[in-house]
Motif scaffolding. Structure first.
Motif, mmCIF file in Angstrom:
data_model
loop_
_atom_site.group_PDB
_atom_site.id
_atom_site.type_symbol
_atom_site.label_atom_id
_atom_site.label_comp_id
_atom_site.label_asym_id
_atom_site.label_seq_id
_atom_site.Cartn_x
_atom_site.Cartn_y
_atom_site.Cartn_z
ATOM 1 N N ASP A 117 0.780 -1.163 -0.056
ATOM 2 C CA ASP A 117 0.109 0.021 0.096
ATOM 3 C C ASP A 117 0.724 1.317 0.017
ATOM 4 O O ASP A 117 1.701 1.505 0.944
ATOM 5 C CB ASP A 117 -0.927 0.062 1.263
ATOM 6 N N LYS A 177 -6.077 2.756 -1.188
ATOM 7 C CA LYS A 177 -5.303 1.887 -1.613
ATOM 8 C C LYS A 177 -4.245 2.227 -2.794
ATOM 9 O O LYS A 177 -4.880 3.339 -3.685
ATOM 10 C CB LYS A 177 -5.976 0.560 -1.505
ATOM 11 N N SER A 178 -3.584 1.123 -3.274
ATOM 12 C CA SER A 178 -2.787 1.378 -4.403
ATOM 13 C C SER A 178 -3.669 1.204 -5.678
ATOM 14 O O SER A 178 -4.669 0.770 -5.691
ATOM 15 C CB SER A 178 -1.740 0.580 -4.397
ATOM 16 N N LEU A 225 -5.674 -3.759 -3.345
ATOM 17 C CA LEU A 225 -4.377 -4.411 -3.265
ATOM 18 C C LEU A 225 -4.625 -5.908 -3.644
ATOM 19 O O LEU A 225 -3.798 -6.658 -3.692
ATOM 20 C CB LEU A 225 -4.130 -4.451 -1.850
ATOM 21 N N ASP A 250 2.235 1.679 -8.795
ATOM 22 C CA ASP A 250 1.047 2.173 -8.402
ATOM 23 C C ASP A 250 1.179 3.458 -9.358
ATOM 24 O O ASP A 250 1.995 4.223 -9.126
ATOM 25 C CB ASP A 250 1.279 2.156 -6.854
#
Lengths: 580, 178
Positions: A60, A66-67, A95, A121
């Motif tokens: 993360d 979150k990513s 994730l 990401d």
């Protein structure tokens, strides 16, 4: 392709689309077309694979959410260079993403295709950009994983789970950082498997011969991206008929490209002098032909005729009908792999005296202390590198021939590991270690006999059959000299041609291997034993080992390209189906 | 104890390069398969389209007596005047029975045909499978060596060089080895 048809009976027969070549598409006698395609970069018959990706437990990186991960896929060349294959879409706020975008990659059996996956990401500000335009340096790197395509394909569920690694500094992975896992799934695209059977007929063809009716035949070609036409197959010639109905034509959708790829069907009048007159042509895709069949209508042929400086397409009264159109699915090599079949590798090394004293640097068996592999080692590595993924237990029978073990007579088939009970070694390392120790424990002798080694390999193959195995065996023989027992070798090969076995013979060193080419039926005739039996399949391939490696695969690996075809011929002719 | 005879399924697939009087034949080739005791024979239909490369894909079923050492395959051609033999091949029983392959294995075999003068005249391609038996009789040799006992090929008397065929593989005395 030009008027390259010759005048004998072969010229009037169908090529490329026949039932026989359909059953064994790789055996179809279409060398000229093959060479034409290869020279333009279309290599052999291959499969299209679709790769789908998912990940779990990604790191993360974002503070408040979150990513937003995306994967970039690269292929890694032999020199280590990466070239980008494609990118998935960005999945927001997850994730454990499952990406929808699939990557298409062409599977080549004989190449070790290394894939590198890098997960990033994507920063919020880029969320509306095209994935292709994203600059990776501006994104957050989440982790990387590497694998070989055959690793995924040879597993029965075609699923591979890889650990993502994060390299903080150049080249040093950080094993304590848990970066999550990448799940890679491969699927063969359906078009590889589908075959089409068509019955074609024409009506009202024009008279082209002076005193008789035309002798028509059809040539079906595909249109390549560059615009050139490449012939795929031709029907047989029907003599003296203006309403010909040809024997069914079998085409693999992959040969054509897709069901919508444009195809050109040209109807020619056969002439003995090789200059065939074009009666008319039609441009339709397979999908169009299917519609034509369903509607039971015909399509008028047209003939490009010169009018002044232009070419007009004169529409003719003649029509093309599709009387039958059926689609069937054929099992491919990958289907058999998924269905529990595997390839088993075996190796036999020449220990005859002609190799030279192994302790001297000019010997073919010299083991260089700097670690540079000799010709024998290179040939073994080249082949095992590709085949190891298809062998489930990675235990390989390894033999030597033409040497005298410490206290004993010359043996033409001794276990490389020095054991008298079992002949297997574990993995590439096992082969290398057994090879090196055998060099110290035997004295090179001669002559060069293949018979015992081939017979032993055939024995292994037939025993495996008796135990119900679905294994196909590949024997690699590396030799520096010409075989001395040519007839015994032929006898052993003829016997083995009925078994699930293929033999690759690699010649190292500078000897003249011209005689060995007799064993390879591609270059000569079918092998005949001393009892009048003839080899039922061509199971041998021979190549002299060349030092120079051009491109991604070595000369030896190019031989491996034939293996899936030999495997399929064996399986299909015995009507063995994969257990799916 | 072995039964008196076993069922043999022979699929006559195709032949290659058949010639009569040094010229490729035009059509009407057929194949007859015989046991060496001449007790049985079966013939395929004629192939009318393949010419010198006929294709039959026809399965013939024969009862092979236990003591048979071989079967003979003969290719004939029907000309306008008569039926002429193009060539024959003798197939030793050891080629499709015994050894270490499982019972009922589909063997794909090909043989060189020789004419009445003993000269080569084409190749015949067949597949053979033997019906599985309840009591097996395997050759007891443990080494995979070529058979060295020979009998002159039956049916090819004009053979100068002599063709070696394998030892008949099943008798009551041979026993399953392992």
């Amino acid at each position: 392709m030009g008027n390259c048809f010759s005048n004998d009976a072969g010229a009037m027969s169908a090529v490329g689309g026949t039932a026989a070549s359909h059953a064994n598409p790789y055996d179809a006698p279409n060398d000229a077309v093959d060479l034409f395609l290869r020279s333009r970069g279309y290599n052999g018959l291959f499969s299209q694979i679709e790769i789908s990706l998912a990940a779990v437990d990604l790191r993360d990186r974002d503070v408040l959410s979150k990513s937003d991960p995306m994967v970039v896929i690269y292929t890694k060349g032999r020199d280590g260079g990466l070239s980008e294959l494609g990118r998935t879409e960005v999945v927001l706020n997850s994730l454990n993403p499952k990406w929808i975008t699939k990557q298409n990659i062409t599977y080549h059996f004989e190449v070790v295709q290394t894939l590198v996956f890098r997960v990033y990401d994507i920063d919020t500000q880029f969320h509306n950009s095209e994935v292709k335009m994203l600059k990776l340096e501006e994104q957050q790197f989440l982790g990387e994983a590497t694998c070989v395509l055959s690793e995924i394909i040879s597993k029965s569920d075609r699923l591979l789970t890889l650990n993502l690694e994060y390299r903080e500094e150049l080249g040093r992975p950080n094993p304590h950082r848990d970066c999550g896992k990448l799940i890679v799934h491969a699927e063969e695209s359906f078009s590889s498997k589908t075959a089409i059977e068509m019955s074609l007929r024409c009506s009202d063809l024009e008279y082209k011969d002076l005193f008789s009716k035309s002798d028509p035949f059809l040539v079906i070609s595909k249109v390549a991206e560059s615009g050139i036409t490449i012939p795929i197959c031709k029907t047989e010639v029907i003599k003296n008929d203006l309403k010909p109905l040809w024997k069914p034509v079998y085409l693999n959708i992959q040969q054509v490209g897709s069901k919508d790829s444009p195809l050109i069907m040209e109807c020619f009048n056969f002439n003995n002098n090789g200059k065939h007159d074009l009666i008319g042509k039609v441009q339709k895709s397979l999908a169009d032909l299917e519609k034509l069949h369903d509607s039971r209508q015909g399509e008028h042929l047209f003939l490009p005729t010169a009018v002044g400086h232009d070419f007009h397409n004169k529409v003719l009264k003649s029509q093309l009908f599709v009387d039958k159109f059926t689609e069937t699915v054929q099992h491919t090599f990958l289907d058999y792999l998924a269905g529990g079949c595997e390839l088993n590798f075996m190796v036999a090394v020449d220990f005859t005296a002609s190799n030279g004293n192994p302790r001297l640097p000019d010997s073919l068996h010299y083991i260089d202390p700097t670690g540079r592999p000799n010709a024998y080692q290179r040939a073994i590595i080249d082949v095992v590198e590709v085949l190891q993924f298809y062998d489930s237990d990675k235990r390989f029978p390894a033999w030597g021939f033409g040497a005298r073990p410490i206290d004993g007579p010359v043996s033409h088939c001794f276990n490389l590991n020095g054991s008298s009970h079992h002949c297997e070694v574990e993995g590439i390392q096992g082969i290398m270690m057994a090879y090196a120790s055998a060099l110290q424990n035997v004295s090179l002798a001669g002559p060069t006999l293949f018979g015992p080694v081939i017979t032993n390999a055939a024995f292994n193959a037939s025993q495996s059959l008796a135990n119900g195995g679905r294994k196909y065996f590949v024997l690699l023989i590396i030799t520096d000299g010409v075989v001395t027992d040519l007839q015994e070798t032929k006898d052993a090969l003829v016997k083995a041609s009925d078994l699930p076995l293929s033999i690759l013979i690699v010649g190292v060193g500078g000897a003249d291997f011209k005689e060995m080419e007799i064993l390879d039926a591609d270059k000569g005739e079918r092998l005949e034993s001393s009892t009048g039996r003839v080899a039922s399949r061509d199971i041998v391939q021979f190549v002299p080992f060349r030092d120079v490696q051009s491109g991604e695969i070595s000369v030896v690996q190019a031989l491996l390209a034939e293996l899936p075809a030999q495997f399929l011929t064996y399986m299909r002719s015995r009507d063995v189906k994969p257990i799916l | 104890m072995a039964a008196n005879s076993r069922t043999l399924e022979i699929k006559v697939i195709s032949a290659e390069n058949l010639q009569l009087d040094r010229k490729p034949i035009k059509k009407n080739a057929s194949v007859t398969v015989r046991t060496d005791t001449n007790s049985q024979f079966r013939t395929t239909d004629m192939d009318t389209e393949g010419g010198a490369y006929p294709r039959w894909n026809e399965t013939l079923v024969l009862d092979l007596p236990t003591h048979s050492k071989s079967i003979t395959v003969e290719v004939q051609c029907k000309t306008s005047s008569s039926v002429r033999t193009i060539g024959t091949a003798t197939i030793p029983a050891s080629d499709f029975v015994g050894g270490y392959v499982p019972e009922g294995y589909l063997h794909f075999l090909s043989y060189r045909l020789r004419d009445h003068k003993g000269e080569r005249n084409g190749i015949i391609n067949i597949s053979v499978s033997m019906e599985a038996q309840k009591m097996y009789a395997y050759a007891s040799s443990t080494t995979w060596s070529h058979s060295t006992m020979g009998f002159p090929a039956i049916g090819n008397k004009s053979f100068g060089s002599g063709v070696v065929t394998g030892v008949p593989v099943w008798y009551g005395v041979y026993q399953k080895d392992y």
